[in-house]
Design a protein around this motif. Structure first.
Motif, short mmCIF file in Angstrom:
data_model
loop_
_atom_site.label_atom_id
_atom_site.label_comp_id
_atom_site.label_asym_id
_atom_site.label_seq_id
_atom_site.Cartn_x
_atom_site.Cartn_y
_atom_site.Cartn_z
N GLU A 1 0.73 -1.06 0.04
CA GLU A 1 0.05 -0.01 0.01
C GLU A 1 0.74 1.22 0.15
O GLU A 1 2.02 1.31 0.33
CB GLU A 1 -0.91 -0.05 1.31
CG GLU A 1 -2.38 -0.52 1.06
CD GLU A 1 -3.25 0.62 0.14
OE1 GLU A 1 -2.66 1.48 -0.46
OE2 GLU A 1 -4.32 0.55 0.35
N PHE B 1 -1.89 16.16 4.74
CA PHE B 1 -2.19 15.53 3.57
C PHE B 1 -0.95 15.26 2.51
O PHE B 1 -0.48 16.70 2.39
CB PHE B 1 -3.50 16.13 2.65
CG PHE B 1 -4.01 15.36 1.62
CD1 PHE B 1 -4.88 14.59 2.01
CD2 PHE B 1 -3.50 15.64 0.38
CE1 PHE B 1 -5.26 13.78 0.81
CE2 PHE B 1 -4.07 14.71 -0.61
CZ PHE B 1 -5.02 13.66 -0.62
N VAL B 2 -0.58 14.38 2.03
CA VAL B 2 0.62 14.27 1.18
C VAL B 2 0.36 13.71 -0.04
O VAL B 2 -0.70 13.04 -0.36
CB VAL B 2 1.69 13.26 2.09
CG1 VAL B 2 2.29 13.76 3.21
CG2 VAL B 2 0.98 11.97 2.06
P1 IMP Z 1 -7.72 4.53 4.34
O1 IMP Z 1 -6.47 3.72 5.35
O2 IMP Z 1 -8.89 3.47 4.33
O3 IMP Z 1 -8.32 5.54 5.19
O4 IMP Z 1 -7.49 4.81 3.14
C1 IMP Z 1 -6.16 4.88 2.32
C2 IMP Z 1 -6.07 5.52 1.16
O5 IMP Z 1 -6.80 6.71 1.40
C3 IMP Z 1 -4.89 5.43 0.62
O6 IMP Z 1 -4.59 4.38 -0.16
C4 IMP Z 1 -5.06 6.76 -0.22
O7 IMP Z 1 -5.42 6.34 -1.46
C5 IMP Z 1 -5.89 7.63 0.50
N1 IMP Z 1 -4.96 8.80 1.40
C6 IMP Z 1 -4.90 8.71 2.71
N2 IMP Z 1 -4.25 9.87 3.13
C7 IMP Z 1 -3.79 10.46 2.20
C8 IMP Z 1 -2.89 11.48 1.96
O8 IMP Z 1 -2.45 11.85 2.75
N3 IMP Z 1 -2.68 11.62 0.51
C9 IMP Z 1 -3.12 11.03 -0.45
N4 IMP Z 1 -4.01 9.86 -0.26
C10 IMP Z 1 -4.28 9.61 0.83
#
Ligand code: IMP
Ligand code: MG
Length: 182
Positions: A100, A153-154
């Protein structure tokens, strides 16, 4: 159009550090999976650059496959996902390592892990390039972590904002002015 580098507030993970992270994780995974049946599963699209770098630092036999998931509306609370593209390889008997880009709330990955475990696999582990632990909502941790980062946010190295910036060769913090302009 040329990318506006002012959209990057600051660099968080440099190209040099990315290289070091991939070498470190690759060496560890090579050791841990030497006698296993490794299948790297990349969750598209954000993990593409990391997958490409990581696999070239792993010295044991492996196969690769790709998943496309789409979150249902309300995914923020349930994490339920559907497959837009499922695995091509039957994962039965494999030691799956999910690759991931970033582990944030963990909702998507927690659900995905449950689905994979239900498919007669040998094991399921997670390797994430970035870990935003402060924002975790699901009970899930990665087995391999490239770097812990603060809750910002990155973008870059596969990570997008509105599908842009994935091609940056480093990870940067998105300038808040980019959302403000929207
Ligand atoms: P979660 O862990 O289910 O919240 O989702 C993770 C997904 O959200 C990642 O695979 C990214 O596509 C997206 N995501 C989460 N934080 C960021 C960020 O800081 N920048 C860009 N995409 C992010
Ligand atoms: Mg994304």
């Amino acid at each position: 159009m040329k990318m506006d580098m002012n959209d990057v507030e600051r660099v968080l993970v440099s190209e040099e550090e990315i290289k070091e992270i991939c070498q470190r994780l690759g060496a560890q995974i090579s050791k841990d999976y030497e006698d296993k049946n490794l299948l790297l599963v990349s969750v598209l699209k954000g993990s593409v650059p990391f997958m490409a770098d990581l696999m070239r630092n792993i010295t044991c036999d492996l196969r690769i496959d790709f998943l496309v998931v789409s979150s249902y509306s309300g995914a923020k609370t349930t994490g339920h996902v559907s497959f837009k593209k499922d695995l091509d390889i039957n994962p039965e008997g494999y030691d799956i390592l999910v690759v991931e880009d970033i582990l944030d709330s963990g909702l998507t990955l927690a659900y995905l892990k449950e689905i994979l475990i239900g498919r007669n696999v040998n094991s399921v582990k997670i390797c994430t390039f970035l870990d935003k632990q402060a924002n975790r909502k699901a009970d899930i941790e990665a087995d391999y972590v490239g770097k812990q980062i603060p809750d910002e946010f990155v973008i870059g190295y596969g990570l997008d904002y509105d599908e842009k910036y994935r091609n940056l060769p480093f990870v940067g913090v998105l300038s808040p002015k980019v959302y403000a302009d929207k």
